[in-house]
Design an enzyme around this catalytic site. Structure first.
Site, short mmCIF file in Angstrom:
data_model
loop_
_atom_site.label_atom_id
_atom_site.label_comp_id
_atom_site.label_asym_id
_atom_site.label_seq_id
_atom_site.Cartn_x
_atom_site.Cartn_y
_atom_site.Cartn_z
N ALA A 1 -1.14 12.89 10.80
CA ALA A 1 -2.29 13.79 10.43
C ALA A 1 -1.97 14.18 8.71
O ALA A 1 -0.72 14.56 8.88
CB ALA A 1 -2.65 15.06 11.21
N GLU A 2 -2.70 14.02 8.12
CA GLU A 2 -2.03 14.68 6.68
C GLU A 2 -2.21 16.23 6.89
O GLU A 2 -2.83 16.80 7.52
CB GLU A 2 -3.51 14.30 5.75
CG GLU A 2 -3.37 12.91 5.23
CD GLU A 2 -4.71 12.61 4.13
OE1 GLU A 2 -5.06 13.60 3.36
OE2 GLU A 2 -4.98 11.47 4.59
N ARG B 1 -10.80 13.48 0.14
CA ARG B 1 -11.95 12.27 0.62
C ARG B 1 -12.66 12.98 1.66
O ARG B 1 -12.03 13.23 2.75
CB ARG B 1 -11.04 10.96 1.03
CG ARG B 1 -10.26 10.44 -0.19
CD ARG B 1 -9.77 9.13 0.36
NE ARG B 1 -8.45 9.61 1.02
CZ ARG B 1 -7.36 8.76 1.41
NH1 ARG B 1 -7.75 7.39 1.16
NH2 ARG B 1 -6.38 9.16 1.92
N PHE C 1 -0.84 7.34 13.62
CA PHE C 1 -1.60 8.43 13.97
C PHE C 1 -1.24 9.88 13.30
O PHE C 1 -1.60 10.60 13.68
CB PHE C 1 -1.28 8.70 15.64
CG PHE C 1 -1.95 7.65 16.43
CD1 PHE C 1 -2.97 7.61 16.65
CD2 PHE C 1 -0.88 6.64 16.73
CE1 PHE C 1 -3.71 6.33 17.70
CE2 PHE C 1 -1.33 5.49 17.76
CZ PHE C 1 -2.71 5.38 18.05
N GLY D 1 0.83 -1.18 0.01
CA GLY D 1 0.14 -0.21 -0.10
C GLY D 1 0.98 1.26 -0.07
O GLY D 1 1.36 1.63 1.11
N CYS E 1 -10.80 9.33 7.17
CA CYS E 1 -10.59 8.56 8.20
C CYS E 1 -11.70 9.07 9.62
O CYS E 1 -12.33 7.73 9.89
CB CYS E 1 -9.35 8.86 9.24
SG CYS E 1 -7.98 8.09 8.23
N LYS F 1 -6.62 2.99 18.05
CA LYS F 1 -6.84 3.89 16.79
C LYS F 1 -8.31 4.32 16.60
O LYS F 1 -8.38 5.76 16.32
CB LYS F 1 -6.19 3.27 15.91
CG LYS F 1 -6.58 4.00 14.36
CD LYS F 1 -5.43 5.17 14.36
CE LYS F 1 -5.95 5.89 13.12
NZ LYS F 1 -5.08 7.16 13.00
P1 NAI Z 1 -4.86 4.75 0.32
O1 NAI Z 1 -5.98 4.89 -0.38
O2 NAI Z 1 -4.09 6.31 0.10
O3 NAI Z 1 -3.64 3.98 0.16
C1 NAI Z 1 -3.95 2.71 -0.02
C2 NAI Z 1 -2.96 1.90 -1.06
O4 NAI Z 1 -3.23 0.47 -0.90
C3 NAI Z 1 -3.40 2.16 -2.48
O5 NAI Z 1 -2.54 2.69 -3.22
C4 NAI Z 1 -4.00 0.92 -3.22
O6 NAI Z 1 -3.90 0.68 -4.37
C5 NAI Z 1 -3.22 0.03 -2.15
N1 NAI Z 1 -3.55 -1.45 -2.16
C6 NAI Z 1 -5.01 -1.71 -1.79
N2 NAI Z 1 -5.08 -3.41 -1.92
C7 NAI Z 1 -3.77 -3.74 -2.07
C8 NAI Z 1 -3.26 -5.00 -2.40
N3 NAI Z 1 -3.92 -6.14 -2.28
N4 NAI Z 1 -2.03 -5.05 -2.73
C9 NAI Z 1 -1.34 -4.10 -2.97
N5 NAI Z 1 -1.75 -2.72 -2.84
C10 NAI Z 1 -2.85 -2.60 -2.24
O7 NAI Z 1 -5.08 4.74 1.94
P2 NAI Z 1 -4.38 5.56 2.98
O8 NAI Z 1 -4.93 7.03 3.34
O9 NAI Z 1 -2.72 5.45 2.85
O10 NAI Z 1 -5.00 4.52 4.21
C11 NAI Z 1 -4.60 3.23 4.32
C12 NAI Z 1 -4.83 2.86 5.70
O11 NAI Z 1 -4.34 3.78 6.96
C13 NAI Z 1 -6.36 2.88 5.99
O12 NAI Z 1 -6.74 1.93 6.78
C14 NAI Z 1 -6.60 4.18 6.77
O13 NAI Z 1 -7.82 4.35 7.77
C15 NAI Z 1 -5.38 4.25 7.67
N6 NAI Z 1 -4.93 5.72 8.23
C16 NAI Z 1 -5.10 6.68 7.31
C17 NAI Z 1 -4.47 8.13 7.46
C18 NAI Z 1 -4.67 9.08 6.59
O14 NAI Z 1 -4.45 10.29 7.18
N7 NAI Z 1 -5.07 9.00 5.18
C19 NAI Z 1 -3.90 8.26 8.91
C20 NAI Z 1 -4.20 6.89 9.77
C21 NAI Z 1 -4.38 5.86 9.26
#
Ligand code: NAI
Length: 480
Positions: free
Chosen positions: A160-161, A342, A158, A8, A272, A216
């Site tokens: 923050a963007e 988002r 944790f 990811g 989130c 979380k």
């Molecule tokens: P995102 O959507 O930006 O990135 C997720 C990535 O995972 C995507 O690029 C997607 O193509 C990839 N992906 C999905 N399935 C896959 C697989 N099977 N194999 C390889 N790659 C795969 O999501 P983001 O924002 O990075 O969030 C990720 C997690 O972190 C979520 O659970 C979110 O709740 C959590 N989180 C997010 C924060 C934020 O500020 N965005 C802060 C803290 C936690």
């Protein structure tokens, strides 16, 4: 050399791994993703996400001990520690739709790890997941047991963007949950050793798996609840003549409450808060805790109320109609210093105004025109809070144009709506903007960034969330 692979390459995986690579030159870090475009962008000079300071960090270690690849199976099979940082959105169909987390991406990542692994692995939950997910993951990983041992750790992120790099360099805490067995404790120590390269030991907290997973969700629920609390107060401030900034200041001086995260606004957004609270609500319901579920649900309801209230305020102030009127939208990202849209409140506000037939000219320094059009045409999933969620009709989209700067967005406009707190909106030449607008010229500040008195002196009619109302607005119909 310890090898880390992160599945990811998104907002969390990319920056987190870049900071690990920079601080741990002795560790090889490979970030993999199924999205070829995302990986190509990470390998180019135009990174796929905007985050202050990220470019500099990536530049220093890309090609040294930080790599981005689509060869997922190779890097997973070679890694000692695998972070899983895939998206965990809200389920839109089937059991738990509208609330439960959709773990499809997580499950497919886990199955792939099980299929390709040839040596023992530590698998780290970096994504935000429902409490008890580790148990399910463990079952998937061991389903075709080839004698390989897996240790699952929960290490929620944790950051923050907008301040991700700063947060990663100086985290308030790093949380690691694991099994309380000798192998579990060894795995916890291995991950602790990675963070110990730059995080002081007293900031690394270790717990059992379920506490880490739940912490979380709890942290995001508490943060969102603070925003909904101050936003609820902002409505009362407008009704009574109190000023929400003064109230927040006075309240935040109490050391038990503290001053941070008490700014009133048009509402919280981001990928989130809503998703994680809905997930929490679902878990409470599944555990028979209806009262607890309802308590947290209210945080989202107040957030929806705030966005609705803002739209109603705009329409009612402008003689109860915005049909055919140009409105300049200042900011579309869910917060400043990110291009992420988002769940941005701007989507609901814009759809509300378009529903009243306004013409919108939207400006955001980091969000592309394509992204804005996509967001406004997307049929957002509606759980049980249908506000302005109708998908845009093709005619609706024509009511939207994208501007290159704030001056273009405001030219000939009847009103400006400030929906993101970008710093540049504080220092615009508002005299010039006023001169180029239709009169009366309105400013609706959804982020409390403008100097209200200064703008009123120029001649604007100003509405600023939770602030004493402009005499003009006081005479307009009350907003529910
Ligand atoms: P995102 O959507 O930006 O990135 C997720 C990535 O995972 C995507 O690029 C997607 O193509 C990839 N992906 C999905 N399935 C896959 C697989 N099977 N194999 C390889 N790659 C795969 O999501 P983001 O924002 O990075 O969030 C990720 C997690 O972190 C979520 O659970 C979110 O709740 C959590 N989180 C997010 C924060 C934020 O500020 N965005 C802060 C803290 C936690």
């Amino acid at each position: 050399m310890v090898k880390i692979c992160c599945i990811g390459a998104g907002y969390v995986g990319g920056p987190t791994m870049a900071v690990i690579a920079l601080n741990c030159p002795s560790i090889e870090v490979v970030v993999v993703d199924i999205s070829v475009t995302r990986i190509s962008a990470w390998n180019s000079d135009q990174l796929p996400i905007y985050e202050p300071g990220l470019n500099e960090v990536v530049k220093q270690c890309k090609g040294r001990n930080l790599f981005f690849s689509t060869d997922i199976e190779k890097h997973v099979s070679e890694a000692d520690i695998i972070f899983v940082s895939v998206n965990t959105p809200t389920k839109t169909r089937g059991l738990g739709a509208g609330k439960a987390a959709d773990l499809t991406y997580w499950e497919s990542a886990a199955r792939m790890i099980a299929d390709v692994s040839k040596s023992n692995k530590i698998v780290v939950e970096k994504s935000t997941v429902p409490v008890k997910t580790a148990e399910a993951i463990e079952r998937i990983l061991t389903h075709n047991s080839k004698g390989i041992k897996y240790q699952i750790l929960s290490n929620p992120e944790f950051l923050a963007e907008g301040t991700a790099i700063q947060d990663l360099f100086k985290p308030d805490r790093v949380l690691i949950g694991g099994r309380e067995t000798p192998d579990g404790l060894k795995a916890i120590q291995a991950l602790k050793d990675v963070y110990a390269h730059w995080v002081p030991e007293d900031r690394i907290i270790t717990t059992n798996l379920w506490s880490a997973e739940l912490s979380k969700l709890a942290a995001n629920a508490f943060l969102a609840q603070r925003i909904s609390s101050v936003n609820a107060m902002s409505a009362l401030c407008e009704a009574t003549g109190a000023d929400v900034s003064q109230v927040s200041h006075a309240v935040g001086k109490d050391s038990r409450i503290g001053p941070k995260f008490l700014n009133a606004s048009v509402g919280f957004g981001g990928s989130c808060f809503q998703k994680d609270i809905l997930n929490l609500v679902y878990i409470c319901e599944c555990n028979g805790l209806a009262e607890v579920a309802n308590y947290w649900k209210q945080v989202i309801k107040v957030n929806d109320y705030q966005k609705n209230r803002f739209v109603n305020r705009v329409v009612s102030s402008m003689f109860n109609t915005v049909a055919g009127k140009k409105i300049g939208i200042m900011g579309f990202a869910f917060k400043k210093d990110t291009g992420d849209t988002r769940e941005t409140p701007a989507i609901d506000v814009c759809k509300g105004l378009l529903g009243d037939k306004a013409r919108l000219s939207i400006y955001d320094p980091q969000v592309t025109a394509d992204q804005i059009q996509r967001d406004l045409t997307m049929n957002k999933f509606d759980w049980d809070h249908p506000i302005h969620l109708q998908p845009m009709s093709p005619t609706g989209v024509k009511q939207v144009s994208i501007a290159w700067d704030a001056y273009e967005a405001s030219k000939d406009a009847h009103a400006l709506c400030i929906l993101t707190e970008w710093d540049e909106f504080k220092t615009l030449d508002y005299r010039r903007i006023f001169d180029n607008m239709q009169k009366p010229a309105f400013v609706f500040d959804g982020r409390n960034v403008v100097n209200v008195e200064m703008l009123r002196d120029i001649g604007f009619i100003v509405y600023s969330i939770g602030k004493p109302l402009d005499p003009w607005l006081k005479n307009m119909p009350a907003v529910a």
